[in-house]
Design a protein around this motif. Structure first.
Motif, PDB file in Angstrom:
ATOM      1  N   PHE A   1      -7.952  -2.634  -4.647  1.00  0.00           N
ATOM      2  CA  PHE A   1      -8.408  -2.445  -3.269  1.00  0.00           C
ATOM      3  C   PHE A   1      -7.811  -1.166  -2.668  1.00  0.00           C
ATOM      4  O   PHE A   1      -8.522  -0.358  -2.064  1.00  0.00           O
ATOM      5  N   PHE A   2      -6.498  -0.980  -2.846  1.00  0.00           N
ATOM      6  CA  PHE A   2      -5.834   0.205  -2.291  1.00  0.00           C
ATOM      7  C   PHE A   2      -6.314   1.481  -2.971  1.00  0.00           C
ATOM      8  O   PHE A   2      -6.500   2.519  -2.319  1.00  0.00           O
ATOM      9  N   MET A   3      -6.505   1.433  -4.297  1.00  0.00           N
ATOM     10  CA  MET A   3      -6.963   2.619  -5.021  1.00  0.00           C
ATOM     11  C   MET A   3      -8.343   3.052  -4.544  1.00  0.00           C
ATOM     12  O   MET A   3      -8.613   4.241  -4.364  1.00  0.00           O
ATOM     13  N   ASN A   4      -9.231   2.085  -4.327  1.00  0.00           N
ATOM     14  CA  ASN A   4     -10.555   2.412  -3.813  1.00  0.00           C
ATOM     15  C   ASN A   4     -10.468   3.010  -2.414  1.00  0.00           C
ATOM     16  O   ASN A   4     -11.194   3.951  -2.074  1.00  0.00           O
ATOM     17  N   ARG A   5      -9.545   2.497  -1.598  1.00  0.00           N
ATOM     18  CA  ARG A   5      -9.365   3.044  -0.253  1.00  0.00           C
ATOM     19  C   ARG A   5      -8.835   4.467  -0.310  1.00  0.00           C
ATOM     20  O   ARG A   5      -9.319   5.358   0.396  1.00  0.00           O
ATOM     21  N   PHE A   6      -7.822   4.709  -1.169  1.00  0.00           N
ATOM     22  CA  PHE A   6      -7.278   6.063  -1.313  1.00  0.00           C
ATOM     23  C   PHE A   6      -8.369   7.040  -1.762  1.00  0.00           C
ATOM     24  O   PHE A   6      -8.422   8.178  -1.304  1.00  0.00           O
TER      25      PHE A   6
ATOM     26  N   ILE B   1      -6.994  10.523  -3.607  1.00  0.00           N
ATOM     27  CA  ILE B   1      -6.964  10.559  -5.068  1.00  0.00           C
ATOM     28  C   ILE B   1      -8.391  10.661  -5.593  1.00  0.00           C
ATOM     29  O   ILE B   1      -9.353  10.394  -4.869  1.00  0.00           O
ATOM     30  N   ASP B   2      -8.506  11.048  -6.846  1.00  0.00           N
ATOM     31  CA  ASP B   2      -9.759  10.959  -7.609  1.00  0.00           C
ATOM     32  C   ASP B   2      -9.402  10.314  -8.937  1.00  0.00           C
ATOM     33  O   ASP B   2      -8.307  10.548  -9.471  1.00  0.00           O
TER      34      ASP B   2
ATOM     35  N   GLU C   1       0.831  -1.205   0.000  1.00  0.00           N
ATOM     36  CA  GLU C   1       0.000   0.000   0.000  1.00  0.00           C
ATOM     37  C   GLU C   1       0.867   1.257   0.000  1.00  0.00           C
ATOM     38  O   GLU C   1       0.615   2.216  -0.736  1.00  0.00           O
ATOM     39  N   LYS C   2       1.912   1.243   0.811  1.00  0.00           N
ATOM     40  CA  LYS C   2       2.815   2.386   0.879  1.00  0.00           C
ATOM     41  C   LYS C   2       3.616   2.515  -0.417  1.00  0.00           C
ATOM     42  O   LYS C   2       3.887   3.629  -0.887  1.00  0.00           O
ATOM     43  N   ARG C   3       3.986   1.394  -1.021  1.00  0.00           N
ATOM     44  CA  ARG C   3       4.715   1.432  -2.295  1.00  0.00           C
ATOM     45  C   ARG C   3       3.841   2.031  -3.390  1.00  0.00           C
ATOM     46  O   ARG C   3       4.323   2.785  -4.237  1.00  0.00           O
TER      47      ARG C   3
END
Length: 253
Positions: free
Chosen positions: A192-197, A203-204, A148-150
């Motif tokens: 999964f991470f993109m949806n969380r961000f 982000i958008d 996720e951090k990467r």
């Protein structure tokens, strides 16, 4: 009396002009998205200076699996292996991620200007040192940081946060598969991470990804994005056999 003829090499060297214009042993090239600067295994006979646009370097294994190894933006050189010793072969494929304008410098001209013009060699040395530091940071990122951090770091790099001037918050089009290759995880985890961000306002995206400065919190402050993800206090961890029977010491686990 006729004035002496002065050739290009006798004029005072202008670094900005050299990198911005065509001349002996160099020419400006235009590339569209997905056009290739050079391919892995081809002859390393030139180097490119990226004037405008975004590009990526990728390698393909013997089994045909592709992996993106670095991202490139304006001000970067591409294909520096062409001046490392004798002329060899390309180690990777360089592909345009957006419309690009680049100065293609032939190997012989690159070697000449490196030896004769200190302003140019200083610039190129700074680029090589920055590339080396970036490679080390990428290695540390892979070894010690979560996927996720990467992902957060890659998105920030693509948005050019940390560079002088205003960052380009809209990054070039890139697939989740490509992002997964770059950070060493699966496409489903990237999704999964993109949806969380996005839910957290970092982000958008609607075809193109907009990166907000708040995404820096994931890296700079090691902010946990998982809801209710806190580190438990040792005082709250229950101990086994905490109650001892009369006359018997409590068991120490």
């Amino acid at each position: 009396m006729r004035a002496p003829i002065v050739n290009d090499q006798q004029r005072a060297f202008d670094l900005e002009e050299f990198l911005a214009s065509s001349g002996l042993g160099r020419r400006i090239v235009q590339l569209k998205t997905k056009d290739v600067f050079f391919s892995q295994g081809s002859l390393a006979d030139s180097i490119f200076y990226l004037q405008k646009g975004r590009a990526k370097l990728a390698v393909v294994s013997a089994a045909g699996k592709e992996a993106t190894i670095t991202l490139l933006s304006s001000g970067d050189f591409i294909g520096e292996e062409s001046i490392a010793g004798v002329m060899g072969r390309r180690l990777a494929t360089a592909t345009a991620m957006s419309s690009c304008t680049a100065l293609k410098i032939e190997r012989g001209e690159m070697v000449r200007v490196m030896h004769e013009e200190h302003a140019f060699s200083d610039l190129f040395l700074k680029f090589l040192l920055a590339r080396s530091m970036r490679t080390q940071a990428d290695l540390v990122d892979q070894l010690f940081n979560s996927s996720e951090k990467r992902l957060a770091r890659i998105l920030l790099l693509m948005a050019e946060f940390g560079k002088p001037g205003e960052p380009e918050t809209m990054i070039p089009k890139i697939t989740q598969e490509a992002l997964a290759e770059m950070i060493g995880t699966t496409r489903s985890r990237v999704s999964f991470f993109m949806n969380r961000f996005r839910k957290l306002g970092f982000i958008d995206y609607n075809g193109r990804i907009h990166v907000h400065k708040s995404l820096l919190n994931v890296i700079l402050h090691d902010q946990l994005t998982k809801p209710n993800a806190t580190t438990p206090s040792l005082n709250n961890v229950p101990r086994k056999n905490s109650k001892a029977k009369p006359g018997r010491p409590a068991r120490q686990d």
